[in-house]
Structure formats: structure tokens, C-alpha cells
Design an enzyme around this catalytic site. Structure first.
Site, PDB file in Angstrom:
ATOM      1  N   HIS A  63       1.018  -1.360   0.093  1.00  0.00           N
ATOM      2  CA  HIS A  63      -0.127  -0.125  -0.167  1.00  0.00           C
ATOM      3  C   HIS A  63       1.344   1.045  -0.022  1.00  0.00           C
ATOM      4  O   HIS A  63       2.158   1.540   0.606  1.00  0.00           O
ATOM      5  CB  HIS A  63      -1.123   0.302   0.890  1.00  0.00           C
ATOM      6  CG  HIS A  63      -0.417   0.026   2.796  1.00  0.00           C
ATOM      7  ND1 HIS A  63       0.366   1.203   2.805  1.00  0.00           N
ATOM      8  CD2 HIS A  63      -0.077  -1.117   3.148  1.00  0.00           C
ATOM      9  CE1 HIS A  63       0.991   0.307   4.536  1.00  0.00           C
ATOM     10  NE2 HIS A  63       0.469  -0.649   4.550  1.00  0.00           N
ATOM     11  N   ASP A 110      -0.839   3.862   1.416  1.00  0.00           N
ATOM     12  CA  ASP A 110      -0.537   5.446   2.304  1.00  0.00           C
ATOM     13  C   ASP A 110       0.198   4.744   3.855  1.00  0.00           C
ATOM     14  O   ASP A 110       0.534   3.589   3.954  1.00  0.00           O
ATOM     15  CB  ASP A 110      -2.228   5.309   2.362  1.00  0.00           C
ATOM     16  CG  ASP A 110      -2.140   4.170   3.433  1.00  0.00           C
ATOM     17  OD1 ASP A 110      -2.661   3.188   2.452  1.00  0.00           O
ATOM     18  OD2 ASP A 110      -3.118   4.330   3.777  1.00  0.00           O
ATOM     19  N   ASP A 122       6.653  -0.107   6.683  1.00  0.00           N
ATOM     20  CA  ASP A 122       4.920  -0.374   6.705  1.00  0.00           C
ATOM     21  C   ASP A 122       4.384   0.874   6.027  1.00  0.00           C
ATOM     22  O   ASP A 122       4.167   1.974   5.743  1.00  0.00           O
ATOM     23  CB  ASP A 122       4.391  -0.030   8.021  1.00  0.00           C
ATOM     24  CG  ASP A 122       3.133  -0.513   7.935  1.00  0.00           C
ATOM     25  OD1 ASP A 122       2.316  -0.740   6.392  1.00  0.00           O
ATOM     26  OD2 ASP A 122       2.435  -0.638   8.746  1.00  0.00           O
ATOM     27  N   GLU A 147      -4.910   2.144   2.950  1.00  0.00           N
ATOM     28  CA  GLU A 147      -4.840   0.395   3.688  1.00  0.00           C
ATOM     29  C   GLU A 147      -5.000   0.674   5.142  1.00  0.00           C
ATOM     30  O   GLU A 147      -5.258  -0.280   6.133  1.00  0.00           O
ATOM     31  CB  GLU A 147      -3.710  -0.880   3.398  1.00  0.00           C
ATOM     32  CG  GLU A 147      -3.722  -2.151   3.138  1.00  0.00           C
ATOM     33  CD  GLU A 147      -2.861  -2.411   5.149  1.00  0.00           C
ATOM     34  OE1 GLU A 147      -3.341  -2.990   5.742  1.00  0.00           O
ATOM     35  OE2 GLU A 147      -2.649  -0.511   6.264  1.00  0.00           O
ATOM     36  N   GLU A 148      -4.599   1.636   5.538  1.00  0.00           N
ATOM     37  CA  GLU A 148      -3.953   2.095   6.616  1.00  0.00           C
ATOM     38  C   GLU A 148      -5.523   2.321   7.725  1.00  0.00           C
ATOM     39  O   GLU A 148      -6.049   2.589   8.810  1.00  0.00           O
ATOM     40  CB  GLU A 148      -2.869   2.984   7.749  1.00  0.00           C
ATOM     41  CG  GLU A 148      -1.846   2.819   6.853  1.00  0.00           C
ATOM     42  CD  GLU A 148      -1.108   1.409   8.015  1.00  0.00           C
ATOM     43  OE1 GLU A 148      -2.223   1.036   8.946  1.00  0.00           O
ATOM     44  OE2 GLU A 148       0.114   0.986   6.958  1.00  0.00           O
ATOM     45  N   GLU A 201       1.677  -7.486   2.789  1.00  0.00           N
ATOM     46  CA  GLU A 201       2.620  -7.205   3.224  1.00  0.00           C
ATOM     47  C   GLU A 201       2.229  -8.563   4.640  1.00  0.00           C
ATOM     48  O   GLU A 201       1.665  -9.062   4.841  1.00  0.00           O
ATOM     49  CB  GLU A 201       1.954  -5.874   3.902  1.00  0.00           C
ATOM     50  CG  GLU A 201       0.899  -5.786   5.408  1.00  0.00           C
ATOM     51  CD  GLU A 201       0.214  -4.057   5.108  1.00  0.00           C
ATOM     52  OE1 GLU A 201       1.357  -3.388   5.670  1.00  0.00           O
ATOM     53  OE2 GLU A 201      -0.863  -4.006   4.405  1.00  0.00           O
ATOM     54  N   HIS A 241       4.664   1.840  12.459  1.00  0.00           N
ATOM     55  CA  HIS A 241       3.337   2.850  13.530  1.00  0.00           C
ATOM     56  C   HIS A 241       3.875   3.394  14.373  1.00  0.00           C
ATOM     57  O   HIS A 241       3.562   4.027  15.366  1.00  0.00           O
ATOM     58  CB  HIS A 241       2.464   2.019  13.055  1.00  0.00           C
ATOM     59  CG  HIS A 241       1.349   1.351  12.349  1.00  0.00           C
ATOM     60  ND1 HIS A 241       0.190   1.814  12.434  1.00  0.00           N
ATOM     61  CD2 HIS A 241       1.737   1.345  11.207  1.00  0.00           C
ATOM     62  CE1 HIS A 241      -0.001   1.016  11.319  1.00  0.00           C
ATOM     63  NE2 HIS A 241       0.593   0.692  10.899  1.00  0.00           N
TER      64      HIS A 241
HETATM   65 ZN   LIG Z   1       0.875  -1.860   6.412  1.00  0.00          ZN
END
Ligand SMILES: [Zn+2]
Length: 391
Positions: free
Chosen positions: A80, A82, A113, A147-148, A175, A363
Site C-alpha cells: 500500500h 499510504d 510499513d 490500507e491504513e 505485507e 506505526h
Molecule cells: Zn501496512
């Protein structure tokens, strides 16, 4: 040969840092720069490029490497575009500068990520193409939006579109999470169920030892709940995870309230019995006293699982990793990813991250990835992509 490899490594690191410098960060992500970055990438790699917008401003970018037998079901390599927000003051390096330190760590939101993954797929293709390799099945490298935030306007919509149907995806990689000294691969995800329990009782003056208070019911309910949690914890990977996350109720110290509301985060593995779990909570409610009840639990269906028995793509993947002499473990993902939408559309999907010896900083503040880890992942995909696309 040494020089050629070094040159490829340099290109990969440059592209990685360039991608990280695009602040495709929530909320209200603008994907324009990601799309043009990937369009340029496709020209450079001489593979085809398409953008599908099932929702305006939510582009699904697809770079396609044509196989020798394009009529066979294809292989999808998904990541992804984002990234989650940052608290910039907590960062040592600016989160969208992609600074590299003396140890070769590249700092940026998305370094793990999951912009690294998209770059690793594409740079593996560059290396395979340089060796005049062509896969048997067509390989689609997909870059999803949002996706997030659950992929609701991204992958969830895309898998229902004719564009997705036209890709005829037989197998997908998405992922995963880095293992320490082994590769972790995910064939399922836990399903989150928000459980809200109301405990109603007799209100009154805070000085009185009256019967049937809401607090006593909370106490009884939590005793049962945490006994269950202890039993689940002992089960390890197959556990239903349960946590009390919100407590509401009360107005003033000397007033006994007539209700407390408890909210729980619960996550069920695909092997769990959701109906039995719901019945158990209802039973605890009954046993905790009158006026204890749960809000509608919602859909009982759990996220689908990718079956590995006789799955030729999985067997090819597994064999390749075994040849690399890296231990491999199959797990259920605790979090959620776009893989859930792909599995829901009937596509065999594995979550996989090729990063070794890397603390998981997804994150978190000061997210980084080491360039040696990035390159190792590219080299891993140089073996894995041919294996799964030749099935
Ligand atoms: Zn991710």
C-alpha cells in the site's frame, strides 16, 4: 559483476528514499505524487502501467510484467502507498526526509510499513529482467490506497471491480511482519469484534450499601471475563485476544450511577467459534445479574483463511525459502491488512515480510529500515517471484 550489483543496490536505495519522501500520510492522503513516481518507475522497468479509480482520488496502481503464458492465472504482489500519521517532535530525523545514518539506517514513515515492500518487488523485477528472465505467469505489482484505514475505498472496492476480475489473480503476496531470525508468513487474520456490555443497577446516594448496584455487576462480569482471558493466553497463537479498553459511567463521587458501560476489543482467529463466543458472553451477562446485556455483536462471520494443503503456490514459496536455509513459520496475523479483502474475493493470499534481524517499528516514532535488510529482501524476491510465477 561486482560493479553491476553495486549499481543495482544504489538504484534501489535511491528509489526507496525517493518513494519515502512522498508524504502520502493520513488523513486525506493525496496520492498524485505516488502515482507519477510509479508511472516513471514502470517506464524505467519497461513494464506496463495502469491506474484504476473505483473511487475518485483513491487510485489503485498496477504495474504488470507480462508472462510467457499470460492466459494462466496471474500472480499479484501487493503493497500500500499510504502511511500512518507522525508526531514530528518525537522524531530524531524528519519523517519524510529519508535521512540515512552512518549505520545505513534509512529513517522515514513508511520505511517498514510498507514502502520498502513495494520497492523490493520492483527492484527484484529489475534484476530478473537484467538477466533476460521472463516469468511464466504475468506478475501484477499493485499499489493500494487507504490500507491504513481498512482499505474500504481501496482494495475492498477494487476486488469487486471488473478491472480486478480482468487481472485473473491466482495467488497474491501482501505485507507481513518481520521475524527476528526467521521468516513469518501469514495465511489468515484475526477478526476484530467490538463487544459493548451494559451493566444496569440501582442508583442512589454514595453513602448507602444498597443492593443490586451497577458496580457489583461490573465486578462479577470482569471476574468471568479475565478468567477467560487467562485461559486464552495459555493457548498462544490460536488464542482469542480480549481486552477491556473503555469504561464509562458515573457523574459524581457521592452518586451511585444506574449504569456502567464496558467496551472490549476482542479478536477471533479463523478457527474460533464466534457463535459459541457470543453465547459465552451472554451467559456471563446472565450470571452477573439482571440488567447486564451486550449490544448487538454484529456479523458472526470470521475472516477467511488461505488453505495451504496442496496449494502449489505455497509449496513453491516454501521450497524456495527452504533452499535459502531460512526457517519459516506460518502464523495468524493479529492486526488486519488488505489480504482480508483478497481472501474474501477467493484469492489465495499470504502475508510476508522479508526483513530479518529488524525490530518491528511499524506505526512507531523513528521508523527505519537498514539498507542491507532492504537489499536482502530484494535478493529474496529474486528467488521467490520466479518460483511462484512459474507454478
Ligand atoms: Zn501496512
Amino acid at each position: 559483476m561486482q560493479d553491476a550489483t553495486k549499481k543495482l543496490d544504489t538504484i534501489a536505495i535511491e528509489n526507496f528514499r525517493k518513494y519515502l519522501r512522498i508524504p502520502s500520510v493520513h488523513p486525506n492522503v493525496n496520492y498524485d505524487d505516488c502515482v507519477s513516481f510509479l508511472r516513471d518507475y514502470s517506464k524505467d522497468l519497461e513494464i506496463s502501467f495502469n491506474v484504476y479509480e473505483c473511487q475518485v482520488k483513491k487510485p489503485m496502481v498496477v504495474l504488470s510484467w507480462l508472462g510467457k503464458e499470460p492466459n494462466l492465472p496471474s500472480v499479484m504482489l501487493n503493497s500500500h502507498m499510504d502511511v500512518v500519521p507522525v508526531i514530528e517532535s518525537n522524531w530524531v530525523h524528519k519523517p519524510f526526509d529519508a535521512d540515512i545514518d552512518e549505520n545505513g539506517n534509512v529513517y522515514a514513515r513508511g520505511a517498514q510499513d510498507v514502502k520498502s515492500l513495494g520497492i523490493q518487488y520492483l527492484e527484484a523485477i529489475r534484476r530478473l529482467k537484467a538477466e533476460y528472465y521472463q516469468p511464466r505467469r504475468t506478475v501484477h505489482v499493485t499499489f493500494a490506497p487507504d490500507e491504513e484505514v481498512g482499505g474500504v475505498l481501496g482494495m475492498k472496492l477494487f476486488v469487486k471491480s471488473e478491472h480486478f476480475r480482468d487481472l485473473d489473480v491466482g495467488f497474491a503476496l501482501d505485507e507481513g511482519i518481520p521475524g527476528e531470525t526467521e521468516y513469518w508468513v501469514y495465511n489468515a487474520e484475526k477478526t476484530t469484534k467490538r463487544v459493548v456490555v451494559h451493566c444496569e443497577g440501582q442508583g442512589g446516594h454514595g453513602s448507602l450499601l444498597i443492593d443490586d448496584t451497577a458496580g457489583e455487576k461490573v465486578s462479577r462480569f470482569l471476574t468471568k471475563f479475565y478468567a477467560f482471558r487467562k485461559d486464552e493466553k495459555a493457548k498462544g497463537d490460536d488464542a482469542i485476544s480480549v481486552n477491556l479498553t473503555i469504561m464509562q459511567g458515573g457523574v459524581q463521587n457521592n452518586v451511585i450511577p444506574s449504569e456502567f458501560v464496558l467496551t472490549f476489543d476482542t479478536r477471533l482467529p479463523p478457527t474460533a467459534d464466534a457463535k459459541a463466543f457470543k453465547e459465552k458472553i451472554n451467559q456471563w451477562c446472565d450470571e452477573s445479574g439482571d440488567g447486564v446485556w451486550i449490544e448487538d455483536f454484529g456479523d458472526l462471520a470470521l475472516a477467511p483463511i488461505t488453505n495451504l494443503d496442496n496449494n502449489l503456490f505455497w509449496l513453491a514459496f516454501k521450497k524456495t525459502v527452504e533452499e535459502m536455509k531460512i526457517p519459516l513459520k506460518v502464523l495468524v496475523l493479529n492486526a488486519s491488512s488488505d489480504a482480508v479483502h483478497l481472501r474474501g474475493a477467493g484469492v489465495s493470499t499470504l502475508g510476508f515480510c522479508p526483513h530479518l534481524n529488524t525490530p518491528n517499528r511499524a506505526h512507531r516514532d523513528n521508523e527505519y529500515l537498514n539498507i542491507d535488510v532492504l537489499i536482502h529482501g530484494i535478493e529474496a524476491f529474486c528467488k521467490i517471484i520466479p518460483a511462484i510465477s512459474n507454478v
